[in-house]
Structures are given as structure tokens and as C-alpha cells.
Design an enzyme around this catalytic site. Sequence first.
Site, PDB file in Angstrom:
ATOM      1  N   LYS A 186     -50.972  27.470   1.230  1.00 13.53           N
ATOM      2  CA  LYS A 186     -51.091  28.194  -0.043  1.00 13.53           C
ATOM      3  C   LYS A 186     -50.202  29.441  -0.065  1.00 13.53           C
ATOM      4  O   LYS A 186     -49.517  29.711  -1.037  1.00 13.53           O
ATOM      5  CB  LYS A 186     -52.545  28.657  -0.290  1.00 13.53           C
ATOM      6  CG  LYS A 186     -53.573  27.553  -0.302  1.00 13.53           C
ATOM      7  CD  LYS A 186     -54.957  28.087  -0.644  1.00 13.53           C
ATOM      8  CE  LYS A 186     -55.519  29.105   0.337  1.00 13.53           C
ATOM      9  NZ  LYS A 186     -55.789  28.551   1.690  1.00 13.53           N
ATOM     10  N   ARG A 243     -64.013  29.014   9.810  1.00 17.00           N
ATOM     11  CA  ARG A 243     -63.337  29.046   8.506  1.00 17.00           C
ATOM     12  C   ARG A 243     -63.331  27.673   7.839  1.00 17.00           C
ATOM     13  O   ARG A 243     -63.494  27.568   6.616  1.00 17.00           O
ATOM     14  CB  ARG A 243     -61.904  29.566   8.678  1.00 17.00           C
ATOM     15  CG  ARG A 243     -61.894  31.064   8.970  1.00 17.00           C
ATOM     16  CD  ARG A 243     -60.576  31.510   9.558  1.00 17.00           C
ATOM     17  NE  ARG A 243     -59.490  31.459   8.603  1.00 17.00           N
ATOM     18  CZ  ARG A 243     -58.204  31.335   8.958  1.00 17.00           C
ATOM     19  NH1 ARG A 243     -57.861  31.219  10.231  1.00 17.00           N
ATOM     20  NH2 ARG A 243     -57.287  31.327   8.045  1.00 17.00           N
ATOM     21  N   ARG A 278     -52.897  35.852  14.165  1.00 19.76           N
ATOM     22  CA  ARG A 278     -54.061  36.437  13.500  1.00 19.76           C
ATOM     23  C   ARG A 278     -55.298  36.174  14.348  1.00 19.76           C
ATOM     24  O   ARG A 278     -55.483  35.058  14.820  1.00 19.76           O
ATOM     25  CB  ARG A 278     -54.246  35.806  12.113  1.00 19.76           C
ATOM     26  CG  ARG A 278     -53.307  36.375  11.088  1.00 19.76           C
ATOM     27  CD  ARG A 278     -53.352  35.646   9.764  1.00 19.76           C
ATOM     28  NE  ARG A 278     -54.663  35.233   9.294  1.00 19.76           N
ATOM     29  CZ  ARG A 278     -54.873  34.645   8.126  1.00 19.76           C
ATOM     30  NH1 ARG A 278     -53.861  34.400   7.313  1.00 19.76           N
ATOM     31  NH2 ARG A 278     -56.075  34.282   7.756  1.00 19.76           N
ATOM     32  N   ARG A 298     -49.462  29.107  14.016  1.00 22.36           N
ATOM     33  CA  ARG A 298     -49.031  30.132  13.048  1.00 22.36           C
ATOM     34  C   ARG A 298     -48.881  31.496  13.713  1.00 22.36           C
ATOM     35  O   ARG A 298     -49.701  31.904  14.515  1.00 22.36           O
ATOM     36  CB  ARG A 298     -50.070  30.223  11.924  1.00 22.36           C
ATOM     37  CG  ARG A 298     -49.780  31.337  10.938  1.00 22.36           C
ATOM     38  CD  ARG A 298     -50.429  31.090   9.617  1.00 22.36           C
ATOM     39  NE  ARG A 298     -51.864  31.322   9.628  1.00 22.36           N
ATOM     40  CZ  ARG A 298     -52.630  31.183   8.557  1.00 22.36           C
ATOM     41  NH1 ARG A 298     -52.109  30.790   7.404  1.00 22.36           N
ATOM     42  NH2 ARG A 298     -53.913  31.413   8.636  1.00 22.36           N
ATOM     43  N   ARG A 353     -63.245  31.923  -3.688  1.00 28.45           N
ATOM     44  CA  ARG A 353     -63.659  31.152  -2.517  1.00 28.45           C
ATOM     45  C   ARG A 353     -65.100  30.684  -2.606  1.00 28.45           C
ATOM     46  O   ARG A 353     -65.593  30.043  -1.679  1.00 28.45           O
ATOM     47  CB  ARG A 353     -63.488  31.993  -1.265  1.00 28.45           C
ATOM     48  CG  ARG A 353     -62.118  31.779  -0.598  1.00 28.45           C
ATOM     49  CD  ARG A 353     -62.118  32.590   0.627  1.00 28.45           C
ATOM     50  NE  ARG A 353     -61.347  32.181   1.736  1.00 28.45           N
ATOM     51  CZ  ARG A 353     -60.104  32.582   1.992  1.00 28.45           C
ATOM     52  NH1 ARG A 353     -59.438  33.286   1.119  1.00 28.45           N
ATOM     53  NH2 ARG A 353     -59.535  32.266   3.124  1.00 28.45           N
TER      54      ARG A 353
HETATM   55  P1  AMP Z   1     -56.794  34.217   4.130  1.00 23.61           P
HETATM   56  O1  AMP Z   1     -55.622  35.058   4.472  1.00 23.61           O
HETATM   57  O2  AMP Z   1     -56.835  33.827   2.666  1.00 23.61           O
HETATM   58  O3  AMP Z   1     -56.971  33.031   5.037  1.00 23.61           O
HETATM   59  O4  AMP Z   1     -58.101  35.133   4.325  1.00 23.61           O
HETATM   60  C1  AMP Z   1     -58.427  35.652   5.596  1.00 23.61           C
HETATM   61  C2  AMP Z   1     -59.854  36.131   5.615  1.00 23.61           C
HETATM   62  O5  AMP Z   1     -60.036  37.177   4.653  1.00 23.61           O
HETATM   63  C3  AMP Z   1     -60.900  35.084   5.246  1.00 23.61           C
HETATM   64  O6  AMP Z   1     -61.278  34.265   6.356  1.00 23.61           O
HETATM   65  C4  AMP Z   1     -62.056  35.975   4.795  1.00 23.61           C
HETATM   66  O7  AMP Z   1     -62.704  36.594   5.894  1.00 23.61           O
HETATM   67  C5  AMP Z   1     -61.310  37.070   4.034  1.00 23.61           C
HETATM   68  N1  AMP Z   1     -61.101  36.700   2.616  1.00 23.61           N
HETATM   69  C6  AMP Z   1     -59.909  36.469   1.973  1.00 23.61           C
HETATM   70  N2  AMP Z   1     -60.115  36.166   0.686  1.00 23.61           N
HETATM   71  C7  AMP Z   1     -61.458  36.191   0.497  1.00 23.61           C
HETATM   72  C8  AMP Z   1     -62.294  35.942  -0.617  1.00 23.61           C
HETATM   73  N3  AMP Z   1     -61.805  35.569  -1.815  1.00 23.61           N
HETATM   74  N4  AMP Z   1     -63.643  36.081  -0.443  1.00 23.61           N
HETATM   75  C9  AMP Z   1     -64.165  36.437   0.732  1.00 23.61           C
HETATM   76  N5  AMP Z   1     -63.430  36.671   1.836  1.00 23.61           N
HETATM   77  C10 AMP Z   1     -62.083  36.552   1.721  1.00 23.61           C
END
Ligand code: AMP
Length: 212
Positions: A14, A167, A156, A123, A89
Site C-alpha cells: 500500500k 499484525r 521496523r 523490508r 483499520r
Molecule cells: P503501518 O505503517 O500502516 O503498517 O502502521 C504501523 C502501526 O501503526 C500499526 O501496526 C498500528 O500499531 C499503528 N497504526 C497505523 N495506522 C493505524 C490506524 N488507522 N489505527 C490504529 N493503529 C494504526
Amino acid sequence: MRRLVFLGPPGAGKGTQAVLLAREQKLAHLSTGDMLRAAVAAQTPLGQEADGYIRAGRLVPDELVLRILKDRLRQPDAASGFVLDGFPRNRSQAEALERISPVDAVVSFEIPNEILVQRLSARRICPKCQSVYNVESRPPRIPGRCDLDGSELVQRPDDLPEAVATRLDVYAKATAPLLDYYRERSLLRPVNARGTPEEVALQIRALVHGTP
Ligand code: AMP
């Protein structure tokens, strides 16, 4: 179509696609993950509260994420269109989005779990400019260094195996039900996310331009 959501499991691509499309169509790229990681790095009170959830691979409470997203949506570049990457989410975030800023389409990234696990473990990201690399399929020119600014690449913490398992589980339970939610509203546009970034980008471009 200028207000888009990119929906899919972690590692589906994404973020990579959001960067490409945002650049091409002059849309704001709104990644709640990037916003939260920036808040953690800056040690703001919100970042300090979010940190533990992110490390564990769990969702940050809706109230915090909504606060950070609403602030971002108020910035002028978001007014003419955006790609939302990583939001919503869960159902309550989707309902909140409908109130704040209804979207034109939801691109869903379809991909099997085995590929996600491989991609996430390979990654690496640049902590400075957020560029994303894959040590196998998209390595940096100099091993371990960002092509753009030379920073040392990092993994990360939530790409480590235990957090990845959480996740994927959170995705299946909280986020995947949004596929039905958006299908019922005739907004869902599936793409096959297994291909190369170029192949996936072509599918997304066709959707956004309304060609078959
Ligand atoms: P991402 O970079 O989108 O994979 O997000 C990394 C982490 O940030 C996720 O595993 C959550 O802990 C937090 N996070 C990102 N977006 C959201 C969201 N919309 N709602 C809740 N937690 C989020």
C-alpha cells in the site's frame, strides 16, 4: 477519483503504491503509520502513548489516530485529494471517515499471507525520509544505506516475527471486515497485489482513470 483509501494487510504494498500514485496525480499521501512513527520519534505525548501499541503490532486507540489524521486533513495539500494508506483499520474508523471526508473508492490489495511474511521480513526503511527497500527484491544501491540520503536503513520493530503475527491477526479480525463494508457501499476496487510494483501500479492507474 481524488479521494482514495488503500486497504490491505501489512506488507501488501500500500505504501509503495500510495507514494507512486500521489506523486503522479498530485494527491496528498496520508499514512497514519508514518504520522504515528513521526510522533514517536518526536516524543510528543501522543507519540509516547502510541509507541507501545505500535511495537506490539496492535492498533493504536481510535481516538489518538483520529486526532492525528484530522490535523493532517486540515493541511492545504489534502484539500484537492488524498490517498489514505493504513486508515481506516476497523469499522468505527470507517464510520468516522464517512463523517469527516467521504471517499470516492477503496482499492483493496489482494495477496496471500505467505508472501506478506516474506516481504515484511525483508523490508528495511530509511528512518529519515521513510523510503522503503526490500533486501531481496529492491535492495539499496549501497547495502544498508538509503539511496536518497545515505542514512543507515533500519528494520521496523513491528516487522520482527512476533509483531508480524499479531499484525496479521489484527488485520484478519478488525480490518478485513471492512472489505464487506465497502463492497456493500459499491466502493471496493480489488487489485491483484502479488505482482511487481510496476504491475500493481498499472492496475491502480486503470482504476483511477476509469479505464477497464
Ligand atoms: P503501518 O505503517 O500502516 O503498517 O502502521 C504501523 C502501526 O501503526 C500499526 O501496526 C498500528 O500499531 C499503528 N497504526 C497505523 N495506522 C493505524 C490506524 N488507522 N489505527 C490504529 N493503529 C494504526
